[in-house]
Design a protein around this motif. Structure first.
Motif, mmCIF file in Angstrom:
data_model
loop_
_atom_site.group_PDB
_atom_site.id
_atom_site.type_symbol
_atom_site.label_atom_id
_atom_site.label_comp_id
_atom_site.label_asym_id
_atom_site.label_seq_id
_atom_site.Cartn_x
_atom_site.Cartn_y
_atom_site.Cartn_z
ATOM 1 N N ARG A 96 0.840 -1.208 0.000
ATOM 2 C CA ARG A 96 0.000 0.000 0.000
ATOM 3 C C ARG A 96 0.870 1.250 0.000
ATOM 4 N N ASN A 97 1.938 1.240 0.781
ATOM 5 C CA ASN A 97 2.827 2.397 0.850
ATOM 6 C C ASN A 97 3.517 2.629 -0.485
ATOM 7 N N GLN A 98 3.879 1.554 -1.177
ATOM 8 C CA GLN A 98 4.516 1.693 -2.478
ATOM 9 C C GLN A 98 3.564 2.327 -3.482
ATOM 10 N N GLN A 99 2.299 1.986 -3.403
ATOM 11 C CA GLN A 99 1.320 2.565 -4.321
ATOM 12 C C GLN A 99 1.175 4.069 -4.084
ATOM 13 N N LEU A 100 1.362 4.509 -2.843
ATOM 14 C CA LEU A 100 1.203 5.929 -2.535
ATOM 15 C C LEU A 100 2.399 6.759 -2.976
ATOM 16 N N THR A 101 3.509 6.119 -3.352
ATOM 17 C CA THR A 101 4.692 6.870 -3.718
ATOM 18 C C THR A 101 4.915 6.915 -5.234
ATOM 19 N N VAL A 102 3.878 6.616 -6.009
ATOM 20 C CA VAL A 102 3.974 6.741 -7.462
ATOM 21 C C VAL A 102 4.185 8.212 -7.818
ATOM 22 N N ILE A 103 5.124 8.480 -8.705
ATOM 23 C CA ILE A 103 5.423 9.856 -9.101
ATOM 24 C C ILE A 103 4.985 10.075 -10.544
ATOM 25 N N LYS A 104 4.051 10.985 -10.734
ATOM 26 C CA LYS A 104 3.641 11.404 -12.073
ATOM 27 C C LYS A 104 4.517 12.583 -12.491
ATOM 28 N N GLU A 105 4.515 12.884 -13.774
ATOM 29 C CA GLU A 105 5.294 14.024 -14.245
ATOM 30 C C GLU A 105 4.438 14.933 -15.110
ATOM 31 N N GLN A 106 4.604 16.229 -14.920
ATOM 32 C CA GLN A 106 3.915 17.219 -15.739
ATOM 33 C C GLN A 106 4.945 18.223 -16.247
ATOM 34 N N LYS A 107 4.966 18.434 -17.571
ATOM 35 C CA LYS A 107 5.949 19.326 -18.173
ATOM 36 C C LYS A 107 5.290 20.635 -18.606
ATOM 37 N N LEU A 108 5.987 21.731 -18.372
ATOM 38 C CA LEU A 108 5.500 23.053 -18.752
ATOM 39 C C LEU A 108 6.617 23.826 -19.441
ATOM 40 N N ARG A 109 6.225 24.833 -20.220
ATOM 41 C CA ARG A 109 7.172 25.763 -20.808
ATOM 42 C C ARG A 109 7.167 27.036 -19.984
ATOM 43 N N PRO A 110 8.300 27.724 -19.857
ATOM 44 C CA PRO A 110 8.361 28.924 -19.016
ATOM 45 C C PRO A 110 7.428 30.048 -19.472
ATOM 46 N N LYS A 111 7.114 30.112 -20.769
ATOM 47 C CA LYS A 111 6.234 31.168 -21.286
ATOM 48 C C LYS A 111 4.871 30.593 -21.675
ATOM 49 N N ILE A 112 4.373 29.683 -20.878
ATOM 50 C CA ILE A 112 3.101 29.027 -21.143
ATOM 51 C C ILE A 112 1.957 30.043 -21.086
ATOM 52 N N ASP A 113 0.960 29.896 -21.989
ATOM 53 C CA ASP A 113 -0.156 30.849 -21.961
ATOM 54 C C ASP A 113 -1.161 30.454 -20.887
ATOM 55 N N LYS A 114 -2.099 31.349 -20.614
ATOM 56 C CA LYS A 114 -3.027 31.164 -19.499
ATOM 57 C C LYS A 114 -3.847 29.888 -19.629
ATOM 58 N N HIS A 115 -4.383 29.630 -20.828
ATOM 59 C CA HIS A 115 -5.230 28.451 -21.017
ATOM 60 C C HIS A 115 -4.444 27.164 -20.787
ATOM 61 N N ASP A 116 -3.240 27.063 -21.382
ATOM 62 C CA ASP A 116 -2.434 25.856 -21.214
ATOM 63 C C ASP A 116 -2.037 25.668 -19.754
ATOM 64 N N TYR A 117 -1.731 26.783 -19.087
ATOM 65 C CA TYR A 117 -1.350 26.688 -17.673
ATOM 66 C C TYR A 117 -2.505 26.115 -16.849
ATOM 67 N N GLU A 118 -3.699 26.599 -17.092
ATOM 68 C CA GLU A 118 -4.852 26.117 -16.336
ATOM 69 C C GLU A 118 -5.105 24.633 -16.611
ATOM 70 N N THR A 119 -4.876 24.208 -17.857
ATOM 71 C CA THR A 119 -5.042 22.796 -18.199
ATOM 72 C C THR A 119 -4.012 21.938 -17.474
ATOM 73 N N LYS A 120 -2.747 22.367 -17.533
ATOM 74 C CA LYS A 120 -1.680 21.612 -16.872
ATOM 75 C C LYS A 120 -1.891 21.595 -15.356
ATOM 76 N N ARG A 121 -2.324 22.703 -14.811
ATOM 77 C CA ARG A 121 -2.584 22.775 -13.371
ATOM 78 C C ARG A 121 -3.684 21.779 -12.992
ATOM 79 N N GLY A 122 -4.688 21.629 -13.864
ATOM 80 C CA GLY A 122 -5.754 20.666 -13.626
ATOM 81 C C GLY A 122 -5.218 19.240 -13.592
ATOM 82 N N HIS A 123 -4.271 18.938 -14.493
ATOM 83 C CA HIS A 123 -3.657 17.612 -14.497
ATOM 84 C C HIS A 123 -2.924 17.361 -13.177
ATOM 85 N N VAL A 124 -2.145 18.356 -12.753
ATOM 86 C CA VAL A 124 -1.382 18.219 -11.511
ATOM 87 C C VAL A 124 -2.323 17.996 -10.330
ATOM 88 N N ARG A 125 -3.400 18.774 -10.301
ATOM 89 C CA ARG A 125 -4.356 18.644 -9.198
ATOM 90 C C ARG A 125 -4.987 17.244 -9.192
#
Length: 207
Positions: A96-125
């Motif tokens: 059970r503890n191993q399942q809780l330590t799964v690491i996902k990854e989300q990639k962003l660009r430094p000059k990301i626009d507002k819409h893409d940022y909100e989408t990526k933030r939704g994925h992270v959440r």
């Protein structure tokens, strides 16, 4: 006398960890003498197998071989049934503890626009709400590499935006052309809803 192959199968390291193979117990231990360990870990010493079995019977315990390759083999007095049950419980908890330590990854660009940022933030959440850690990577290209502060500010902004469900486990760090940060959930994952209640919900987007 057991064959070498049988002795290998019966081998288990005496380190306090769950025994991974079935050890020999009680009258299955066919050696003239053993190094005996008491039920509380006390060292009894080298005793004849007959005496070790008698001590186990008197204490209403099992004689369990915990280090077959030692000379003489190391045996311990214990409640083997209870030991196996507790070992299984620990193994389940570890999974059970191993399942809780799964690491996902989300990639962003430094000059990301507002819409893409909100989408990526939704994925992270969504990842965090599922009980996963998230590695957020800012990818710099070309001249962007001379502006690391852009990536740092973006990661700070993201950490603040999802601060209600996450903490920064690894602060922003430059890694070649990338900058990374690791977020960890502060809440346990919500229970899954039934298919009937989620049939109208939009499908999850892949990162």
């Amino acid at each position: 006398m057991s064959s070498p192959a049988q002795q290998v199968v019966a081998t288990a390291s005496y380190s306090g960890d769950p025994i991974s193979t079935e050890p020999r117990i009680n009258d299955r231990i066919r050696v003239p003498e053993v190094r005996l360990v008491g039920p509380n870990g006390e060292q009894v010493g080298i005793v004849r197998i007959e005496d070790a079995l008698r001590l186990a019977q008197d204490a209403d315990l099992d004689l369990v071989e915990v280090a077959a390759q030692a000379r003489p083999p190391v045996c311990k007095l214990m409640d083997y049934g209870k030991f196996k049950y507790e070992s299984a419980q620990k193994a389940r908890e570890s999974r059970r503890n191993q399942q809780l330590t799964v690491i996902k990854e989300q990639k962003l660009r430094p000059k990301i626009d507002k819409h893409d940022y909100e989408t990526k933030r939704g994925h992270v959440r969504r990842f965090l709400e599922g009980g996963n850690k998230v590695k957020v990577t800012i990818m710099f290209r070309g001249r962007e590499q001379s502006r690391p502060e852009l990536g740092y500010r973006l990661l700070q902004r993201l950490a603040e935006d999802i601060g209600d469900i996450a903490v920064v486990e690894a602060a922003p760090k430059q890694d070649g052309r990338n900058m990374t940060m690791v977020l960890a959930p502060t809440k346990k994952p919500a229970p899954r809803k039934s298919a009937a209640t989620t049939s109208d919900a939009p499908a999850d987007a892949e990162a």
